[in-house]
Write a protein that holds these residues in place. Structure first.
Motif, PDB file in Angstrom:
ATOM      1  N   PRO A   1       6.930  -8.789   1.640  1.00  0.00           N
ATOM      2  CA  PRO A   1       6.946  -8.467   3.121  1.00  0.00           C
ATOM      3  C   PRO A   1       5.294  -8.788   3.666  1.00  0.00           C
ATOM      4  O   PRO A   1       4.117  -8.494   2.802  1.00  0.00           O
ATOM      5  N   VAL A   2       5.520  -8.902   4.244  1.00  0.00           N
ATOM      6  CA  VAL A   2       4.521  -9.570   4.855  1.00  0.00           C
ATOM      7  C   VAL A   2       3.634  -7.909   5.007  1.00  0.00           C
ATOM      8  O   VAL A   2       2.449  -8.255   5.039  1.00  0.00           O
ATOM      9  N   ALA A   3       3.781  -6.887   5.380  1.00  0.00           N
ATOM     10  CA  ALA A   3       2.560  -5.935   5.384  1.00  0.00           C
ATOM     11  C   ALA A   3       2.121  -5.475   4.114  1.00  0.00           C
ATOM     12  O   ALA A   3       0.834  -5.267   3.597  1.00  0.00           O
ATOM     13  N   ALA A   4       3.307  -5.687   3.086  1.00  0.00           N
ATOM     14  CA  ALA A   4       2.498  -5.731   1.742  1.00  0.00           C
ATOM     15  C   ALA A   4       1.779  -6.219   0.564  1.00  0.00           C
ATOM     16  O   ALA A   4       0.763  -6.565   0.099  1.00  0.00           O
ATOM     17  N   VAL A   5       1.809  -7.429   1.939  1.00  0.00           N
ATOM     18  CA  VAL A   5       0.541  -8.878   1.820  1.00  0.00           C
ATOM     19  C   VAL A   5      -0.797  -8.350   2.313  1.00  0.00           C
ATOM     20  O   VAL A   5      -1.671  -8.107   1.756  1.00  0.00           O
ATOM     21  N   LYS A   6      -0.356  -8.353   3.417  1.00  0.00           N
ATOM     22  CA  LYS A   6      -1.609  -7.899   4.269  1.00  0.00           C
ATOM     23  C   LYS A   6      -2.474  -6.447   4.080  1.00  0.00           C
ATOM     24  O   LYS A   6      -3.897  -6.638   4.059  1.00  0.00           O
ATOM     25  N   GLU A   7      -1.143  -5.417   3.752  1.00  0.00           N
ATOM     26  CA  GLU A   7      -2.470  -3.889   3.776  1.00  0.00           C
ATOM     27  C   GLU A   7      -2.702  -3.746   2.246  1.00  0.00           C
ATOM     28  O   GLU A   7      -1.329  -3.703   2.076  1.00  0.00           O
ATOM     29  N   PRO A   8      -3.637  -3.108   1.631  1.00  0.00           N
ATOM     30  CA  PRO A   8      -3.600  -3.207   0.341  1.00  0.00           C
ATOM     31  C   PRO A   8      -3.453  -1.794   0.117  1.00  0.00           C
ATOM     32  O   PRO A   8      -3.783  -0.945   0.849  1.00  0.00           O
ATOM     33  N   GLN A   9      -3.173  -1.168  -0.947  1.00  0.00           N
ATOM     34  CA  GLN A   9      -3.014   0.168  -0.813  1.00  0.00           C
ATOM     35  C   GLN A   9      -3.612   1.195  -1.166  1.00  0.00           C
ATOM     36  O   GLN A   9      -5.391   0.876  -1.711  1.00  0.00           O
ATOM     37  N   ALA A  10      -3.722   2.054  -0.660  1.00  0.00           N
ATOM     38  CA  ALA A  10      -4.487   3.019  -0.221  1.00  0.00           C
ATOM     39  C   ALA A  10      -4.025   3.974  -1.405  1.00  0.00           C
ATOM     40  O   ALA A  10      -3.455   4.190  -2.557  1.00  0.00           O
ATOM     41  N   ALA A  11      -5.567   5.072  -1.702  1.00  0.00           N
ATOM     42  CA  ALA A  11      -5.452   5.246  -2.429  1.00  0.00           C
ATOM     43  C   ALA A  11      -4.918   6.996  -2.650  1.00  0.00           C
ATOM     44  O   ALA A  11      -4.779   7.525  -1.965  1.00  0.00           O
ATOM     45  N   GLY A  12      -3.653   6.716  -3.549  1.00  0.00           N
ATOM     46  CA  GLY A  12      -3.491   8.489  -3.183  1.00  0.00           C
ATOM     47  C   GLY A  12      -2.190   8.199  -2.476  1.00  0.00           C
ATOM     48  O   GLY A  12      -1.298   9.416  -2.612  1.00  0.00           O
ATOM     49  N   SER A  13      -1.468   7.058  -1.789  1.00  0.00           N
ATOM     50  CA  SER A  13      -0.082   6.918  -0.912  1.00  0.00           C
ATOM     51  C   SER A  13       1.173   6.358  -2.418  1.00  0.00           C
ATOM     52  O   SER A  13       0.800   5.174  -3.178  1.00  0.00           O
TER      53      SER A  13
ATOM     54  N   PHE B   1       4.618   5.516  -3.207  1.00  0.00           N
ATOM     55  CA  PHE B   1       6.271   4.572  -3.024  1.00  0.00           C
ATOM     56  C   PHE B   1       7.419   6.249  -1.993  1.00  0.00           C
ATOM     57  O   PHE B   1       7.746   5.391  -0.625  1.00  0.00           O
ATOM     58  N   ALA B   2       7.442   7.513  -2.743  1.00  0.00           N
ATOM     59  CA  ALA B   2       7.764   8.056  -1.759  1.00  0.00           C
ATOM     60  C   ALA B   2       7.723   8.473  -0.637  1.00  0.00           C
ATOM     61  O   ALA B   2       8.477   8.770   0.765  1.00  0.00           O
ATOM     62  N   SER B   3       6.028   8.471  -0.580  1.00  0.00           N
ATOM     63  CA  SER B   3       5.461   8.859   1.008  1.00  0.00           C
ATOM     64  C   SER B   3       5.403   7.503   2.300  1.00  0.00           C
ATOM     65  O   SER B   3       5.870   7.923   3.169  1.00  0.00           O
ATOM     66  N   LYS B   4       5.814   6.666   1.335  1.00  0.00           N
ATOM     67  CA  LYS B   4       6.375   4.983   2.137  1.00  0.00           C
ATOM     68  C   LYS B   4       6.948   5.090   2.975  1.00  0.00           C
ATOM     69  O   LYS B   4       7.199   4.775   3.857  1.00  0.00           O
TER      70      LYS B   4
END
Length: 111
Positions: free
Chosen positions: A27-39, A41-44
């Motif tokens: 997905p485009v959002a997954a490529v552009k957005e690095p994972q933040a600490a503490g985030s 799957f359930a919260s997303k």
């Protein structure tokens, strides 16, 4: 909403639709957005469902305003909002189906 804005929204919807048809692409959002600490799957997932609900509520509100004769809401605005709502719901439904399929596949694996 002007004709130019409507065409812009339609163009974006077509681009997103084409991007979603390519199997195996991230997905485009997954490529552009690095994972933040503490985030996690359930919260997303919860955030995404909440966003879809907001889109649906906005579309329903615009539809009600149009039906009541509000001069600030035009038919094209209502139609675009309803289509956005429909596409968001369908995308959420597809994610749910893929998650269920993956869960069933994992559960059927022998250990």
């Amino acid at each position: 909403m002007s004709e130019m804005q409507i065409q812009s929204v339609l163009q974006q919807m077509r681009a997103l639709s084409q991007a979603g048809r390519i199997e195996g692409s991230a997905p485009v959002a997954a490529v552009k957005e690095p994972q933040a600490a503490g985030s996690d799957f359930a919260s997303k997932l919860h955030e995404a469902i909440r966003d879809v609900n907001e889109i649906q509520q906005e579309a329903t509100g615009m539809q009600t305003k149009f039906e009541l004769g509000d001069n600030n809401v035009s038919l094209p605005q209502v139609m675009v909002a309803m289509n956005k709502s429909s596409i968001a719901f369908e995308a959420t439904n597809q994610v749910r189906n893929r998650l269920l399929s993956a869960y069933q596949e994992v559960m059927s694996m022998s250990v």
